[in-house]
Design an enzyme around this catalytic site. Structure first.
Site, mmCIF file in Angstrom:
data_model
loop_
_atom_site.group_PDB
_atom_site.id
_atom_site.type_symbol
_atom_site.label_atom_id
_atom_site.label_comp_id
_atom_site.label_asym_id
_atom_site.label_seq_id
_atom_site.Cartn_x
_atom_site.Cartn_y
_atom_site.Cartn_z
ATOM 1 N N SER A 138 0.880 -1.181 0.000
ATOM 2 C CA SER A 138 0.000 0.000 0.000
ATOM 3 C C SER A 138 0.910 1.222 0.000
ATOM 4 C CB SER A 138 -0.841 -0.005 1.276
ATOM 5 O OG SER A 138 -1.530 1.215 1.425
ATOM 6 N N TYR A 151 -2.431 -1.142 10.583
ATOM 7 C CA TYR A 151 -2.366 -1.461 9.151
ATOM 8 C C TYR A 151 -1.022 -1.027 8.566
ATOM 9 C CZ TYR A 151 -3.694 -1.412 4.155
ATOM 10 O OH TYR A 151 -3.754 -1.627 2.794
HETATM 11 N N1 LIG Z 1 -8.479 -0.631 -1.694
HETATM 12 C C1 LIG Z 1 -7.516 0.170 -1.332
HETATM 13 O O1 LIG Z 1 -7.716 1.382 -1.251
HETATM 14 C C2 LIG Z 1 -6.142 -0.363 -1.067
HETATM 15 C C3 LIG Z 1 -5.090 0.557 -1.047
HETATM 16 C C4 LIG Z 1 -3.800 0.090 -0.831
HETATM 17 C C5 LIG Z 1 -3.563 -1.262 -0.664
HETATM 18 N N2 LIG Z 1 -4.607 -2.136 -0.669
HETATM 19 C C6 LIG Z 1 -4.272 -3.560 -0.519
HETATM 20 O O2 LIG Z 1 -4.683 -4.216 -1.694
HETATM 21 C C7 LIG Z 1 -4.932 -5.600 -1.429
HETATM 22 C C8 LIG Z 1 -6.267 -5.984 -2.050
HETATM 23 O O3 LIG Z 1 -7.287 -5.233 -1.441
HETATM 24 P P1 LIG Z 1 -8.600 -4.750 -2.206
HETATM 25 O O4 LIG Z 1 -8.589 -3.280 -2.214
HETATM 26 O O5 LIG Z 1 -8.778 -5.471 -3.473
HETATM 27 O O6 LIG Z 1 -9.715 -5.156 -1.106
HETATM 28 P P2 LIG Z 1 -10.823 -6.303 -1.057
HETATM 29 O O7 LIG Z 1 -11.787 -6.132 -2.176
HETATM 30 O O8 LIG Z 1 -11.333 -6.272 0.348
HETATM 31 O O9 LIG Z 1 -9.998 -7.629 -1.324
HETATM 32 C C9 LIG Z 1 -9.208 -8.211 -0.333
HETATM 33 C C10 LIG Z 1 -9.124 -9.681 -0.615
HETATM 34 O O10 LIG Z 1 -8.293 -10.281 0.381
HETATM 35 C C11 LIG Z 1 -8.962 -11.439 0.826
HETATM 36 N N3 LIG Z 1 -8.560 -11.872 2.150
HETATM 37 C C12 LIG Z 1 -8.701 -11.242 3.331
HETATM 38 N N4 LIG Z 1 -8.207 -11.995 4.319
HETATM 39 C C13 LIG Z 1 -7.745 -13.133 3.741
HETATM 40 C C14 LIG Z 1 -7.120 -14.304 4.207
HETATM 41 N N5 LIG Z 1 -6.875 -14.492 5.518
HETATM 42 N N6 LIG Z 1 -6.746 -15.259 3.324
HETATM 43 C C15 LIG Z 1 -6.999 -15.116 2.001
HETATM 44 N N7 LIG Z 1 -7.611 -14.034 1.500
HETATM 45 C C16 LIG Z 1 -7.976 -13.058 2.361
HETATM 46 C C17 LIG Z 1 -10.428 -11.095 0.775
HETATM 47 O O11 LIG Z 1 -11.160 -12.299 0.787
HETATM 48 P P3 LIG Z 1 -12.535 -12.529 1.563
HETATM 49 O O12 LIG Z 1 -13.547 -12.189 0.515
HETATM 50 O O13 LIG Z 1 -12.504 -13.956 1.939
HETATM 51 O O14 LIG Z 1 -12.548 -11.603 2.739
HETATM 52 C C18 LIG Z 1 -10.477 -10.364 -0.556
HETATM 53 O O15 LIG Z 1 -10.560 -11.265 -1.633
HETATM 54 C C19 LIG Z 1 -4.859 -5.729 0.091
HETATM 55 O O16 LIG Z 1 -3.606 -6.270 0.441
HETATM 56 C C20 LIG Z 1 -4.981 -4.300 0.591
HETATM 57 O O17 LIG Z 1 -4.360 -4.111 1.826
HETATM 58 C C21 LIG Z 1 -5.900 -1.714 -0.869
#
Ligand SMILES: NC(=O)c1ccc[n+]([C@@H]2O[C@H](COP(=O)([O-])OP(=O)(O)OC[C@H]3O[C@@H](n4cnc5c(N)ncnc54)[C@H](OP(=O)(O)O)[C@@H]3O)[C@@H](O)[C@H]2O)c1
Length: 273
Positions: A138, A151
Site C-alpha cells: 500500500s 495497518y
Molecule cells: N483498496 C484500497 O484502497 C487499497 C489501497 C492500498 C492497498 N490495498 C491492498 O490491496 C490488497 C487488495 O485489497 P482490495 O482493495 O482489493 O480489497 P478487497 O476487495 O477487500 O480484497 C481483499 C481480498 O483479500 C482477501 N482476504 C482477506 N483476508 C484473507 C485471508 N486471511 N486469506 C486469504 N484471502 C484473504 C479477501 O477475501 P474474503 O472475501 O474472503 O474476505 C479479498 O478477496 C490488500 O492487500 C490491501 O491491503 C488496498
C-alpha cells in the site's frame, strides 16, 4: 509452457482483476480465496475476458494449509513461476483503540501470510533460477497515516521483509517486488476492521474518516489497479517498488526518494556481489 501464477485474495477487488488480467495475458492462473463458494465473480470475469482460471481455497493466515495448497498447485501445474501476495485487510484505529489482538490480526494477514507463502515458493524458484514474488502492500507501506497504526505497521513490516529479501533472491534470478496502490474502489473499506469507542479521539477520527471518504470518491478502479499488478508481474524489467497510479506515486514520494527501489537496491546489492 505458459508461466504459472498464483494470486491470493481473488474473491473481490484488485486480486480478482489481477488474476483475470494475468490469465488474459496467457499465464496459467490459480486464483485463490478463503471461501471458494465466492468464486462466481472471478469466474464470470474470466469467462467475459475469454479465459479461465483454476480456483482453489487458500487462507493466507493458515500457513500449514497454504503450504500444502502451493505444493498441490506445483504438482498439478508443474511449478509456480509467479506469486502475487494480494490478500489483505485494513484496520482503522489509533494505538489506544487497538487491542494486541487487533495488531496481531493485521500482522497475520498483511505480514505473516505473505512471508509464509514466500517461504513456500522460494526454494523451487531459486533452484529454477527464475520466479517472481510480488506483494501488494500500500502507499501505507511507505507513509504512516492517522488511525492506520496497525495497518501501516503491518504493511511497513512486509515491505521491510521483501526489500531485504529482494537483493538476495535477485542473485538467484528471483524477482521480489512490492506494489503500492493508493485509494482503490473495492470491498476494502467495507472490510476494514473497526475497533471500539474512540473516546477522546472521536473528533479527530471523524475528520480523518471525512477526508478518507473524499479520497475514495476519486479512487482508482479495482480493474485498473489489477491491471497495474498484472503489468508489474509480467514486466520484462525489474523494479522492487511499483505504484499503481500517479496519485499513489506522488503520495509515496512524500516519504521516499526511491520510488522504484533502485537507489536502495543499487547500494545493498553491492554488499553481496
Ligand atoms: N483498496 C484500497 O484502497 C487499497 C489501497 C492500498 C492497498 N490495498 C491492498 O490491496 C490488497 C487488495 O485489497 P482490495 O482493495 O482489493 O480489497 P478487497 O476487495 O477487500 O480484497 C481483499 C481480498 O483479500 C482477501 N482476504 C482477506 N483476508 C484473507 C485471508 N486471511 N486469506 C486469504 N484471502 C484473504 C479477501 O477475501 P474474503 O472475501 O474472503 O474476505 C479479498 O478477496 C490488500 O492487500 C490491501 O491491503 C488496498
Amino acid at each position: 509452457m505458459a508461466d504459472v501464477a498464483v494470486v491470493t485474495g481473488t474473491s473481490t477487488g484488485m486480486g480478482l482483476h489481477a488474476a483475470v488480467e494475468l490469465a488474459r495475458k496467457g499465464l496459467t492462473v490459480v486464483a485463490t480465496m478463503r471461501d471458494t463458494s465466492r468464486a462466481g465473480p472471478v469466474r464470470e470475469a474470466a469467462s467475459a475476458a475469454g479465459t479461465e482460471l483454476d480456483v482453489r481455497a487458500l487462507d493466507v493466515t493458515d500457513h500449514q494449509s497454504a503450504r500444502s495448497v502451493l505444493a498441490a498447485i506445483a504438482a498439478d501445474h508443474g511449478r509456480v513461476d509467479v506469486l502475487v501476495n494480494n490478500a489483505g485487510r485494513g484496520s482503522v484505529g489509533t494505538a489506544e483503540q487497538l487491542s494486541m489482538q487487533d495488531v496481531r490480526d493485521q500482522l497475520e494477514v498483511n505480514y505473516l501470510g505473505p512471508v509464509a507463502l514466500t517461504q513456500a515458493v522460494l526454494p523451487a524458484m531459486r533452484a529454477a533460477g527464475r520466479g517472481r514474488i510480488l506483494t501488494v502492500t500500500s502507499v501505507g507501506g511507505a507513509v504512516g497515516q492517522p488511525f492506520a497504526d496497525a495497518y501501516c505497521g503491518a504493511k511497513f513490516a512486509v515491505e521491510g521483509f521483501m526489500q531485504s529479501l529482494a537483493v538476495v533472491a535477485g542473485q538467484f534470478g528471483v524477482w521480489v517486488s512490492v506494489i503500492e496502490p493508493g485509494a482503490v474502489a473495492s470491498e476494502f473499506v467495507a472490510n476494514v476492521a473497526r475497533p471500539g469507542d474512540p473516546g477522546p479521539y472521536a473528533g479527530l477520527l471523524a475528520a480523518y474518516l471525512a477526508r478518507t471518504q473524499g479520497a475514495f470518491a476519486a479512487a482508482q478502479s479495482a480493474q485498473e489497479a489489477g491491471a497495474a499488478i498484472a503489468a508489474a508481474a509480467t514486466s520484462p524489467d525489474y523494479q522492487f517498488r511499483w505504484q499503481t497510479s500517479g496519485q499513489a506515486a506522488a503520495f509515496v514520494g512524500l516519504s521516499l526518494a526511491d520510488l522504484d527501489g533502485e537507489r536502495v537496491g543499487g547500494v545493498t546489492r553491492t554488499w553481496i556481489s
